[in-house]
Design an enzyme around this catalytic site. Sequence first.
Site, PDB file in Angstrom:
ATOM      1  N   GLU A 283     -16.905  87.394 -46.662  1.00 54.21           N
ATOM      2  CA  GLU A 283     -17.996  86.544 -47.153  1.00 54.21           C
ATOM      3  C   GLU A 283     -19.133  86.153 -46.100  1.00 54.21           C
ATOM      4  O   GLU A 283     -20.149  85.685 -46.459  1.00 54.21           O
ATOM      5  CB  GLU A 283     -17.376  85.085 -47.978  1.00 54.21           C
ATOM      6  CG  GLU A 283     -16.781  85.241 -49.161  1.00 54.21           C
ATOM      7  CD  GLU A 283     -15.634  84.158 -49.344  1.00 54.21           C
ATOM      8  OE1 GLU A 283     -15.518  83.929 -50.568  1.00 54.21           O
ATOM      9  OE2 GLU A 283     -15.178  83.541 -48.580  1.00 54.21           O
TER      10      GLU A 283
ATOM     11  N   GLY B 253     -13.474  82.446 -59.362  1.00 54.96           N
ATOM     12  CA  GLY B 253     -12.967  82.886 -60.742  1.00 54.96           C
ATOM     13  C   GLY B 253     -13.776  82.194 -61.614  1.00 54.96           C
ATOM     14  O   GLY B 253     -14.135  80.922 -61.476  1.00 54.96           O
TER      15      GLY B 253
ATOM     16  N   ILE C  72      -5.948  80.782 -59.094  1.00 59.54           N
ATOM     17  CA  ILE C  72      -5.527  80.593 -60.538  1.00 59.54           C
ATOM     18  C   ILE C  72      -5.748  81.990 -61.206  1.00 59.54           C
ATOM     19  O   ILE C  72      -6.956  82.664 -61.233  1.00 59.54           O
ATOM     20  CB  ILE C  72      -6.890  79.407 -61.217  1.00 59.54           C
ATOM     21  CG1 ILE C  72      -6.646  78.180 -60.301  1.00 59.54           C
ATOM     22  CG2 ILE C  72      -6.618  79.421 -62.574  1.00 59.54           C
ATOM     23  CD1 ILE C  72      -5.425  77.383 -60.643  1.00 59.54           C
TER      24      ILE C  72
ATOM     25  N   MET D  70     -11.105  77.741 -53.846  1.00 60.89           N
ATOM     26  CA  MET D  70     -10.256  76.857 -52.915  1.00 60.89           C
ATOM     27  C   MET D  70     -10.738  76.376 -51.859  1.00 60.89           C
ATOM     28  O   MET D  70      -9.921  75.530 -51.087  1.00 60.89           O
ATOM     29  CB  MET D  70      -9.132  77.907 -52.500  1.00 60.89           C
ATOM     30  CG  MET D  70      -8.548  78.852 -53.612  1.00 60.89           C
ATOM     31  SD  MET D  70      -7.330  79.966 -53.003  1.00 60.89           S
ATOM     32  CE  MET D  70      -5.817  79.256 -52.617  1.00 60.89           C
ATOM     33  N   GLU D  71     -12.186  76.145 -51.654  1.00 58.46           N
ATOM     34  CA  GLU D  71     -12.414  75.281 -50.753  1.00 58.46           C
ATOM     35  C   GLU D  71     -13.650  74.175 -50.764  1.00 58.46           C
ATOM     36  O   GLU D  71     -13.883  73.401 -50.161  1.00 58.46           O
ATOM     37  CB  GLU D  71     -13.082  76.425 -49.547  1.00 58.46           C
ATOM     38  CG  GLU D  71     -12.259  77.392 -48.881  1.00 58.46           C
ATOM     39  CD  GLU D  71     -12.039  78.562 -49.794  1.00 58.46           C
ATOM     40  OE1 GLU D  71     -12.849  78.864 -50.705  1.00 58.46           O
ATOM     41  OE2 GLU D  71     -11.066  79.270 -49.806  1.00 58.46           O
TER      42      GLU D  71
ATOM     43  N   ASP E   9     -13.430  87.444 -60.215  1.00 57.54           N
ATOM     44  CA  ASP E   9     -12.276  87.785 -61.222  1.00 57.54           C
ATOM     45  C   ASP E   9     -12.552  86.482 -62.192  1.00 57.54           C
ATOM     46  O   ASP E   9     -13.414  85.400 -62.317  1.00 57.54           O
ATOM     47  CB  ASP E   9     -11.080  87.365 -60.526  1.00 57.54           C
ATOM     48  CG  ASP E   9     -10.838  86.185 -59.944  1.00 57.54           C
ATOM     49  OD1 ASP E   9     -11.519  85.968 -58.595  1.00 57.54           O
ATOM     50  OD2 ASP E   9     -10.414  85.192 -60.546  1.00 57.54           O
TER      51      ASP E   9
HETATM   52  N1  SAH Z   1      -8.419  87.915 -49.959  1.00 57.71           N
HETATM   53  C1  SAH Z   1      -7.106  87.637 -50.206  1.00 57.71           C
HETATM   54  C2  SAH Z   1      -6.891  86.337 -51.140  1.00 57.71           C
HETATM   55  C3  SAH Z   1      -7.867  85.042 -50.643  1.00 57.71           C
HETATM   56  S1  SAH Z   1      -7.583  83.789 -51.716  1.00 57.71           S
HETATM   57  C4  SAH Z   1      -6.118  88.684 -50.598  1.00 57.71           C
HETATM   58  O1  SAH Z   1      -6.752  89.425 -51.462  1.00 57.71           O
HETATM   59  O2  SAH Z   1      -5.114  88.524 -50.288  1.00 57.71           O
HETATM   60  C5  SAH Z   1      -8.868  83.707 -52.703  1.00 57.71           C
HETATM   61  C6  SAH Z   1     -10.176  83.414 -52.185  1.00 57.71           C
HETATM   62  O3  SAH Z   1     -11.179  83.602 -53.212  1.00 57.71           O
HETATM   63  C7  SAH Z   1     -10.122  81.793 -52.002  1.00 57.71           C
HETATM   64  O4  SAH Z   1     -11.147  81.483 -50.565  1.00 57.71           O
HETATM   65  C8  SAH Z   1     -11.140  81.281 -53.292  1.00 57.71           C
HETATM   66  O5  SAH Z   1     -12.121  80.286 -52.826  1.00 57.71           O
HETATM   67  C9  SAH Z   1     -11.436  82.509 -54.017  1.00 57.71           C
HETATM   68  N2  SAH Z   1     -11.036  82.561 -55.395  1.00 57.71           N
HETATM   69  C10 SAH Z   1     -11.581  83.702 -56.038  1.00 57.71           C
HETATM   70  N3  SAH Z   1     -11.094  83.606 -57.096  1.00 57.71           N
HETATM   71  C11 SAH Z   1     -10.254  82.572 -57.304  1.00 57.71           C
HETATM   72  C12 SAH Z   1      -9.244  82.175 -58.317  1.00 57.71           C
HETATM   73  N4  SAH Z   1      -9.319  82.899 -59.500  1.00 57.71           N
HETATM   74  N5  SAH Z   1      -8.637  80.883 -57.905  1.00 57.71           N
HETATM   75  C13 SAH Z   1      -8.771  80.468 -56.694  1.00 57.71           C
HETATM   76  N6  SAH Z   1      -9.907  80.728 -55.805  1.00 57.71           N
HETATM   77  C14 SAH Z   1     -10.333  81.873 -55.985  1.00 57.71           C
END
Ligand code: SAH
Length: 234
Positions: free
Chosen positions: A14, A80, A157, A178-179, A202
């Site tokens: 990001e 998401g 989620i 998440m932030e 997503d």
């Molecule tokens: N890159 C990590 C995952 C990070 S967690 C991995 O692949 O293991 C997800 C990050 O993307 C968080 O910073 C959150 O803000 C964002 N995010 C994207 N889609 C999300 C969703 N469906 N629910 C919660 N956070 C989501």
Amino acid sequence: MAKTIGLMGAMDEEIALLLERVENQETAVIAGIRFVKGSLHGKDVVVCKSGVGKVNAALAAQLLIDRFEAGAIWFTGVAGAVHPDLDVGDIVISSSCQQHDMDASPLGYPRGTVPYQEVSDFPADPVFIALAEEACTRLCRDHKYIVGRVLSGDQFIADRGFVSSVLYGEMEGACVEMEGAALAQVCGMNRVPFVVLRSISDKADGSADVNFAEFTKLAAQRSFEILNDMVQHL
Ligand code: SAH
């Protein structure tokens, strides 16, 4: 207008494109978070990667304000989809941010309400929202953008039923991440204006394990392009 703009993301993807463009970089590490001071399109900025989740985002936001005198915070990242019209790559500009996992409903508080606190749904700065909308008008050609409520919680989620009944039906969210609400609360309590920009990575429906990594790069790039355009036009 704010002297220094704090530019925050949660993950390397990001902020990577921002770091490629910031000039005269000076780096400091505080509480394990790397802050890069410099200039972008002639404006003073501090870029940081907060890490994932509300505690990391709150800490990074307070450090941006206290140690780097950030007079504004802009967040760039992925999220998401909650609003049913949103597809991967579309943009959400925060009208406000609220925690969906703050739940004191057994005490009679609606979900998302922080007990004993005046504000729980923190409004983004109207000037920054307008600036982001103008950037989207210039840049969003084959994808759309909406201005809406960003919902945050310490959970990834992946459950469309929860999304449609709670996050959309009850809390009227546009996207989930998440932030955002953490930095929004810190900004609200410090009277520092903010805006959160999120590109959809997503559909928050359980298919994220298949497409998250693939779409994150594209989505993070879209969010960066909007933010970069906003800095140019500030
Ligand atoms: N890159 C990590 C995952 C990070 S967690 C991995 O692949 O293991 C997800 C990050 O993307 C968080 O910073 C959150 O803000 C964002 N995010 C994207 N889609 C999300 C969703 N469906 N629910 C919660 N956070 C989501």
